[in-house]
Design a protein around this motif. Sequence first.
Motif, PDB file in Angstrom:
ATOM      1  N   GLY A 127      -2.909   1.013 -12.919  1.00 22.66           N
ATOM      2  CA  GLY A 127      -2.186   0.685 -11.699  1.00 22.66           C
ATOM      3  C   GLY A 127      -2.275  -0.798 -11.411  1.00 22.66           C
ATOM      4  N   PHE A 151       4.853  -8.155  -3.307  1.00 19.84           N
ATOM      5  CA  PHE A 151       4.230  -6.987  -3.928  1.00 19.84           C
ATOM      6  C   PHE A 151       2.739  -7.234  -4.125  1.00 19.84           C
ATOM      7  CE2 PHE A 151       2.620  -4.805  -7.655  1.00 19.84           C
ATOM      8  CZ  PHE A 151       2.991  -3.489  -7.409  1.00 19.84           C
ATOM      9  N   GLN A 154       0.813  -6.968  -1.016  1.00 20.04           N
ATOM     10  CA  GLN A 154       0.811  -5.590  -0.526  1.00 20.04           C
ATOM     11  C   GLN A 154      -0.261  -4.758  -1.227  1.00 20.04           C
ATOM     12  OE1 GLN A 154       2.436  -4.282   1.946  1.00 20.04           O
ATOM     13  NE2 GLN A 154       2.247  -2.068   1.661  1.00 20.04           N
ATOM     14  N   VAL A 155      -0.444  -4.993  -2.524  1.00 16.34           N
ATOM     15  CA  VAL A 155      -1.421  -4.193  -3.272  1.00 16.34           C
ATOM     16  C   VAL A 155      -2.787  -4.862  -3.361  1.00 16.34           C
ATOM     17  CG1 VAL A 155       0.380  -3.053  -4.625  1.00 16.34           C
ATOM     18  CG2 VAL A 155      -0.678  -5.145  -5.515  1.00 16.34           C
ATOM     19  N   LEU A 205       5.326   2.628 -11.610  1.00 17.02           N
ATOM     20  CA  LEU A 205       5.049   2.517 -10.183  1.00 17.02           C
ATOM     21  C   LEU A 205       6.276   1.973  -9.463  1.00 17.02           C
ATOM     22  CD1 LEU A 205       2.837   2.687  -7.918  1.00 17.02           C
ATOM     23  CD2 LEU A 205       2.527   0.230  -8.286  1.00 17.02           C
ATOM     24  N   TRP A 207       8.252   0.504  -6.335  1.00 20.65           N
ATOM     25  CA  TRP A 207       7.816  -0.268  -5.171  1.00 20.65           C
ATOM     26  C   TRP A 207       7.846   0.571  -3.897  1.00 20.65           C
ATOM     27  CZ3 TRP A 207       9.080  -6.126  -4.846  1.00 20.65           C
ATOM     28  CH2 TRP A 207       8.700  -6.742  -6.040  1.00 20.65           C
ATOM     29  N   SER A 209       7.068   3.489  -3.394  1.00 19.75           N
ATOM     30  CA  SER A 209       5.886   4.333  -3.225  1.00 19.75           C
ATOM     31  C   SER A 209       4.706   3.537  -2.683  1.00 19.75           C
ATOM     32  CB  SER A 209       5.491   4.981  -4.561  1.00 19.75           C
ATOM     33  OG  SER A 209       4.949   4.021  -5.453  1.00 19.75           O
ATOM     34  N   MET A 210       4.811   2.209  -2.728  1.00 18.28           N
ATOM     35  CA  MET A 210       3.752   1.337  -2.218  1.00 18.28           C
ATOM     36  C   MET A 210       4.073   0.813  -0.824  1.00 18.28           C
ATOM     37  SD  MET A 210       1.627   1.461  -4.669  1.00 18.28           S
ATOM     38  CE  MET A 210       0.489   0.214  -4.096  1.00 18.28           C
TER      39      MET A 210
END
Length: 336
Positions: A127, A151, A154-155, A205, A207, A209-210
Amino acid sequence: MAGRNTVGRGLACVAVAAALLAPGVAAAKDKINLVLNWVPTADHSPYYYAREQGWYEQAGIELTIESGKGSGVSAQRVGAGTSDMGIADMATALLAKGKGANLVAVMAVYANSPQGFYWLKSSGITGPKDFPGRKIGNPPGDASRVMWPAFAKQVGIDPNSVSFVNVSPQAKVPSLKSKAIDITSDFYNEHDLKVREFGDDLGFLPWRSMGINPYGNAIIVNGDVLAKKPELVKAFTQISQKAFAACVKDVGPCLKALLASVSGLDEPNQRDQWTRIKELMRDPTTTTTGLGMFDAARMKADFEMVKTYFGLEQPFEVETAYTNRFLDPSITMTAP
């Protein structure tokens, strides 16, 4: 004498009108150059279908469709007036407008973000936390590269912790397979192609979903063109909206029109893409308010995201960046 002159003038007017309507005498058409976000694929088929059907021509539009080199480039070109209209990722278009691009979005093509990252599980990546130190391959103008800082934050990873490798859209899968890159970004449209290529080894993944789900591709128009020729913009927008609705109903003729104009495309792959595209087009607004309509609350949220992560060199109100006024509310996206 005056009566004869009046009759003569009347007959002359009739003769001119008849000449204009005579076969072989065509009215002047407005030329529109539409620059795409990338090379033509299934998500662009409605424009080719509408052009093949003569819908743009009947509205007095002579349409040229030009391949693009990324949303960043198409937003810049439309914003600078070197192309009348274009297709661009909406967050990228907002960012361009913040840099002075004179553009307005007139139709949302993707109500959901198509952005996603792909990798091979055998590489040890599970991930985003494993992205640092890895190579991400995508083109320089790719929307996901532009939006990467959002992104990463965010993660919870450092935006500078990865290295980017310039890879053409066609080379993404081969580069991932050869391990020239560790990760690639791509639109959800091509998901099935990667599943067939990599099977259970594929890591993915999206985006959305995040919690990052800005509007994806949209039709944008140069601000001066919009101000000078609003009826032309309205005609183009509603014809395109009508074409998307027709392709949702039956994509066969649309893909036929696309393949007739663009070489090197695989029809089954394009059908798979269109199935994914319909998922991206569908949300509560497009199914109830109108296909292609923007939701004001979502646009405000997208705007705030762009301001937060990138800042705006030239501040503007988000309401000036998009409009629903050229869309036909009677045309809606079908439910699943």
